[in-house]
Design a protein around this motif. Structure first.
Motif, mmCIF file in Angstrom:
data_model
loop_
_atom_site.group_PDB
_atom_site.id
_atom_site.type_symbol
_atom_site.label_atom_id
_atom_site.label_comp_id
_atom_site.label_asym_id
_atom_site.label_seq_id
_atom_site.Cartn_x
_atom_site.Cartn_y
_atom_site.Cartn_z
ATOM 1 N N VAL A 1 49.473 28.433 49.685
ATOM 2 C CA VAL A 1 50.127 29.556 49.961
ATOM 3 C C VAL A 1 49.191 30.721 49.512
ATOM 4 O O VAL A 1 49.225 31.909 49.843
ATOM 5 N N SER A 2 48.733 30.554 48.426
ATOM 6 C CA SER A 2 47.733 31.674 47.487
ATOM 7 C C SER A 2 46.550 32.116 48.421
ATOM 8 O O SER A 2 46.351 33.268 48.704
ATOM 9 N N VAL A 3 45.967 31.089 49.003
ATOM 10 C CA VAL A 3 44.836 31.298 49.902
ATOM 11 C C VAL A 3 45.198 32.116 51.206
ATOM 12 O O VAL A 3 44.530 33.126 51.175
ATOM 13 N N ILE A 4 46.099 31.665 51.829
ATOM 14 C CA ILE A 4 46.587 32.343 53.093
ATOM 15 C C ILE A 4 46.967 33.442 52.957
ATOM 16 O O ILE A 4 46.627 34.519 53.811
ATOM 17 N N HIS A 5 47.627 33.823 51.838
ATOM 18 C CA HIS A 5 48.605 35.091 51.726
ATOM 19 C C HIS A 5 47.896 36.247 50.947
ATOM 20 O O HIS A 5 48.349 37.211 50.608
ATOM 21 N N LEU A 6 46.814 35.805 49.928
ATOM 22 C CA LEU A 6 46.242 36.590 49.122
ATOM 23 C C LEU A 6 44.717 36.644 49.045
ATOM 24 O O LEU A 6 44.025 37.571 48.938
ATOM 25 N N MET B 1 42.469 38.290 54.140
ATOM 26 C CA MET B 1 43.167 39.092 53.344
ATOM 27 C C MET B 1 42.402 40.070 52.324
ATOM 28 O O MET B 1 42.743 41.193 52.248
ATOM 29 N N VAL B 2 41.122 39.523 52.101
ATOM 30 C CA VAL B 2 40.482 40.297 51.028
ATOM 31 C C VAL B 2 39.887 41.451 52.091
ATOM 32 O O VAL B 2 39.971 42.592 51.380
ATOM 33 N N ARG B 3 39.342 41.268 53.070
ATOM 34 C CA ARG B 3 39.062 42.597 53.819
ATOM 35 C C ARG B 3 40.072 43.491 54.095
ATOM 36 O O ARG B 3 39.885 44.618 54.168
ATOM 37 N N SER B 4 41.522 43.042 54.284
ATOM 38 C CA SER B 4 42.808 43.900 54.567
ATOM 39 C C SER B 4 42.813 44.719 53.375
ATOM 40 O O SER B 4 43.443 45.620 53.499
ATOM 41 N N GLY C 1 39.668 32.513 44.358
ATOM 42 C CA GLY C 1 39.657 34.035 44.177
ATOM 43 C C GLY C 1 38.329 34.395 44.187
ATOM 44 O O GLY C 1 38.186 35.723 43.968
ATOM 45 N N ILE C 2 37.017 33.787 44.649
ATOM 46 C CA ILE C 2 35.835 34.265 44.448
ATOM 47 C C ILE C 2 35.374 35.343 45.214
ATOM 48 O O ILE C 2 34.670 36.225 44.706
ATOM 49 N N SER C 3 35.851 35.332 46.653
ATOM 50 C CA SER C 3 35.722 36.472 47.396
ATOM 51 C C SER C 3 36.179 37.665 47.027
ATOM 52 O O SER C 3 35.647 39.024 47.010
ATOM 53 N N PHE C 4 37.690 37.447 46.578
ATOM 54 C CA PHE C 4 38.318 38.724 46.035
ATOM 55 C C PHE C 4 37.703 39.365 44.908
ATOM 56 O O PHE C 4 37.468 40.476 44.959
#
Length: 489
Positions: free
Chosen positions: A127-132, A137-140, A435-438
């Motif tokens: 849930v966390s990866v798909i929606h955050l 999502m990071v690009r958005s 959350g590394i990409s974020f």
């Protein structure tokens, strides 16, 4: 803590006389420091366990066995040892120990970071990866990052004409505001000392509870006031998180965000089992803690090291200003041309991983590791701080801040995304930080804009020292105060 340990030693002196030295009857031949009755090796941890454990590893090897109370703890202090645990035997070591402190502060370990390995953890991570946290999502969230960075630059510009500014606090505010906007739809924490609350939480998460390792001595945590401190922090955070959840239940927001997604999952029961309100608050707490404190800590250490090394600061400024010549700000697209910027980030992560001991792992079954029998229930600590300073990997200047090492052909391939165990500040394997990409994209663009827009100086010599705080996230012991001079672009 020292007084408690002394009392334990005195209380167990009779056991010490009755206990035979175990020399040839050990079931595990891993090197292990001598230990005291009842408390084991707890007395050897000190205020900064990552430093104490590294010192012990120099004597007992990169893979050693300690005992915290009655609990066996495997400590890995080299890239090879970390690879054996996090890659070769990743599934076996993918779970988490149940700590009393986690139970009290993290809603009974319902959050993603400390949940035991199993279906609950897999669903919460999904849930966390798909929606955050996914790349999509990071690009958005790009517009949110740009807006908050612009606000930060304006704050710094205004403060540049007055007294020295607390850059540490500015970094925490920025990362908190970005997390709040992308995960919760709006900023929270206004009117409260949110930084103090997060600092308190991270400091307590890094506290060693004697009751977690010697259950019948749990009363000592109450005597020294730890239990009451944990209860206050848990209460303060719960009040904030309850307000956040209630705001979203009341529909206070223009568009759906991560908190709304969690409430929808709860209502629709779409993950196959019930997610209660405590789970929702625990996952939101993950976003706060994982996204705010570690990100701001990295920025703080980057600026500290650059101020300590003026030549590195100048080289980075020249690179950023050359790439963005004639422009008022740095975009995320510009970062691709900044090799030295990425080298500075790598070098800071090597010397100052925000979580130097990683979140502990625990074996779920017996396993043979380097010819040694490791029983189920053994806790594992990966000393990232020690791995980043291995002379065998990084050379005789391993203690020095030298970003250029990452531009050399011999080490430039080393990445910090979990595949090269010489540099794994975000972990590796199943429990690697999702959350590394974020974190990385925010860090890159913030640091680049700081270099592009201002010239920097520390206010006093001691402001650029590397004294460390106490806790699970290791930031500067003292806030970083600096002066900034706007540049003309």
């Amino acid at each position: 803590m020292n007084m408690i340990l002394l009392l334990c030693i005195i209380f167990s002196i009779t056991i010490l006389f009755l206990k035979k030295l175990t020399t040839g009857k050990k079931s595990n031949t891993l090197a292990s420091p001598p230990r005291l009755p009842l408390i084991g090796n707890l007395h050897q941890l000190g205020q900064h366990p990552h430093r104490s454990l590294r010192t012990l590893s120099h004597r007992y090897g990169p893979l050693m066995l300690l005992h915290f109370g009655t609990v066996p703890v495997l400590v890995a202090s080299s890239a090879d040892a970390a690879r054996d645990i996090l890659k070769t035997h990743d599934r076996v070591f993918a779970s988490r120990p149940r700590y009393r402190i986690y139970e009290k502060l993290l809603y009974g370990s319902r959050n993603m970071a400390s949940a035991p390995y199993g279906e609950y953890w897999r669903q919460m991570k999904s849930v966390s990866v798909i929606h955050l946290l996914s790349n999509k999502m990071v690009r958005s969230f790009r517009e949110v990052r740009q807006e908050e960075i612009s606000l930060l630059m304006e704050k710094i510009k205004k403060l540049s004409s007055s007294s020295p500014m607390n850059l540490s606090k500015l970094m925490t505010t920025l990362t908190n505001d970005v997390i709040c906007r992308v995960a919760l739809g709006r900023k929270y924490g206004a009117g409260t000392d949110f930084k103090e609350l997060i600092d308190r939480l991270m400091r307590q998460l890094g506290t060693f509870s004697l009751g977690s390792y010697v259950p019948w001595l749990a009363w000592t945590d109450w005597i020294r006031g730890l239990d009451s401190q944990l209860e206050k922090t848990a209460k303060d955070f719960d009040e904030l998180l309850e307000k956040i959840v209630q705001d979203h239940e009341d529909g206070d927001g223009d568009k759906a965000d991560f908190a709304d997604v969690l409430l929808a999952v709860q209502k629709e029961k779409s993950v196959g089992f019930e997610i209660n309100r405590l789970s929702i608050k625990a996952i939101i707490l993950d976003a706060f803690v994982g996204g705010t404190d570690t990100s701001s800590t990295l920025l703080e250490w980057e600026m500290t090291e650059l101020l300590r090394h003026p030549k590195c600061l100048k080289r980075l400024q020249e690179e950023v200003r050359t790439v963005c010549k004639g422009r008022s700000s740095v975009s995320e697209d510009d970062i691709q041309e900044m090799n030295y910027l990425r080298a500075v980030i790598k070098e800071t992560l090597r010397l100052h991983p925000p979580v130097p001991l990683m979140v502990p792992h625990e074996s779920t079954e017996d396993v043979k590791l380097r010819e040694h029998h490791i029983p189920a229930g053994t806790q594992v600590m990966i000393n990232l701080w020690a791995i980043g300073r291995e002379v065998a990997t990084w050379g005789p200047d391993a203690e020095e801040f030298r970003p250029e090492r990452h531009l050399d052909s011999s080490s430039s391939a080393a990445d910090f995304r979990g595949q090269d165990f010489e540099l794994i500040p975000f972990g590796s394997g199943r429990r690697m930080c999702p959350g590394i990409s974020f974190a990385v994209v925010l860090n890159e663009v913030v640091l680049a804009n700081l270099m592009h827009r201002f010239d920097w100086q520390s206010t006093e010599d001691h402001q650029t020292d590397v004294a460390e705080s106490i806790g699970s996230v290791i930031r500067r012991k003292f806030p970083l105060y600096v002066t900034a001079s706007p540049t003309t672009t």
